[in-house]
Design an enzyme around this catalytic site. Structure first.
Site: not given
Ligand code: UD1
Length: 331
Positions: A124, A148, A152
């Site tokens: 990842s 997590y 990895k």
């Molecule tokens: C996370 C994990 C990554 C993993 C990926 C997919 C970390 C730090 N991050 O990535 O390893 O591969 O999930 O499973 O290990 N967001 C919102 N509202 C929400 C959810 C998300 O605003 O309810 C925003 C987050 O702040 C971010 C973006 O959407 O900017 C993507 O978030 P998310 O889908 O959770 O993925 P990551 O945090 O990038």
């Protein structure tokens, strides 16, 4: 080739099984259904017309795992199985280290016992920690911010050490950016249990009316609209990358690392707007404080995968938003 897929009924695993079968490979799957359903096996059959050989086995069951290697002439392993919730890994680190690391060690012991020396590992972009610059190249500094992610990175290091100790090994490490979307059939997608942590599964639940509103975690990042920017890649493209990786290591020895992303970053609000446009559904949202541990911007430099694996992501953000909804709307 006979390809053993761990975690083959999960989100990325199941989509990859479809592509492997379509590419003419013989697929053997192990899964413990921790985060997936037996129906996935039927859905793979509906899409491909082929039945995969399936073992309901946990990778912590070393004997059960060994039996799979005894009963099948395995040429190559694709290793997806593992826990993946960032937040939970901070609450229950031992659960994550035990499952992800011990499970992988058991797999590697079974491979050694049966002289199987080809493996593709599902890593990842989390191993880049808080990246200093974007786009991120494979030789960027590595670090992690949660257990997590650490599992990895440890597994990557274990694989690199194995490669150094035995030059007969062929190892592909794929560092995924943010997989979303679903198979175009509408059968195989991301269907997490409970309230989703990740953006697209959350948006989908809001679209279905199961959650009232999306929380956008911060609009004061240094990005084009202040919300977090990520490299979203369609799961079908990601699945294709595994076929390319299997083909790449078929005749090469060593350990190879590739980013799998599109090279393009989209913000949270870009995703919301595109989802609304292609599916004609309003997604109510509110801005909330930043989520601890989140970074502003993360996207791949995808050139190494393009040059070496001949992999380029083909599907657009519109495709990703449409297919995510097409999968989830009747679930
Ligand atoms: C996370 C994990 C990554 C993993 C990926 C997919 C970390 C730090 N991050 O990535 O390893 O591969 O999930 O499973 O290990 N967001 C919102 N509202 C929400 C959810 C998300 O605003 O309810 C925003 C987050 O702040 C971010 C973006 O959407 O900017 C993507 O978030 P998310 O889908 O959770 O993925 P990551 O945090 O990038």
């Amino acid at each position: 080739m006979n390809i053993f897929v761990t975690g083959g009924t999960g989100y990325i695993g199941s989509n990859t099984c479809v592509k492997l079968i379509e590419a003419g490979h013989n697929v053997i799957v192990a899964d413990n259904f921790y985060n997936s359903m037996p129906e996935v096996l039927d859905q793979i059959k509906i899409i491909t017309g082929k039945t995969v050989k399936f073992y309901e086995t946990d990778l912590l069951d070393a004997e059960g795992l060994d039996k799979i290697f005894e009963e099948n002439e395995i040429d190559c392993v694709i290793h997806f199985a593992g826990y993946k919730a960032v937040g939970e890994s901070c609450q229950k680190p031992l659960k994550y280290y035990n499952n992800n690391i011990t499970g992988t060690l058991n797999l590697l012991f079974s491979m050694r016992n049966h002289n199987v020396k080809k493996i593709v590992f599902s890593s990842s972009a989390t191993v880049y920690g808080n990246p200093e610059t974007v786009p991120i190249c494979e030789d960027a500094p590595l670090s992690t911010t949660n257990p997590y992610g650490s599992t990895k990175l440890f597994i990557e290091n274990i694989l690199k050490d194995i490669s150094k100790s035995d030059e007969e090994f062929s190892i592909s490490i794929l560092r995924y950016f943010n997989p979303i979307g679903a198979d175009k059939s509408g059968y195989l997608g991301d269907n997490p249990v409970g309230i989703p942590n990740n953006l697209m599964p959350y948006i989908v639940k809001v679209a279905k009316g199961e959650l009232s509103c999306l929380n956008v975690f911060g609009n004061d990042y240094d990005t084009h609209d202040g919300t977090g920017v990520r490299d979203y890649v369609h799961v079908s493209d990601l699945a294709d990358a595994h076929i390319k990786a299997v083909e790449y290591i078929a005749d090469k020895k060593g350990c190879f690392v590739h980013n799998i992303g599109t090279g393009v970053g989209y913000s949270v609000l870009d995703i919301v707007k595109t989802f609304e446009k292609v599916n004609n559904i309003k997604i109510p949202y509110k801005i909330t404080p930043r989520r601890p541990g989140d970074i502003a911007t993360c996207f791949a430099n995808p050139e190494k995968a393009k040059k070496e694996l001949s992999f380029t992501a083909k599907l657009s953000l519109e495709d990703m938003c449409r297919d995510s909804w097409n999968y989830a709307k009747d679930k």
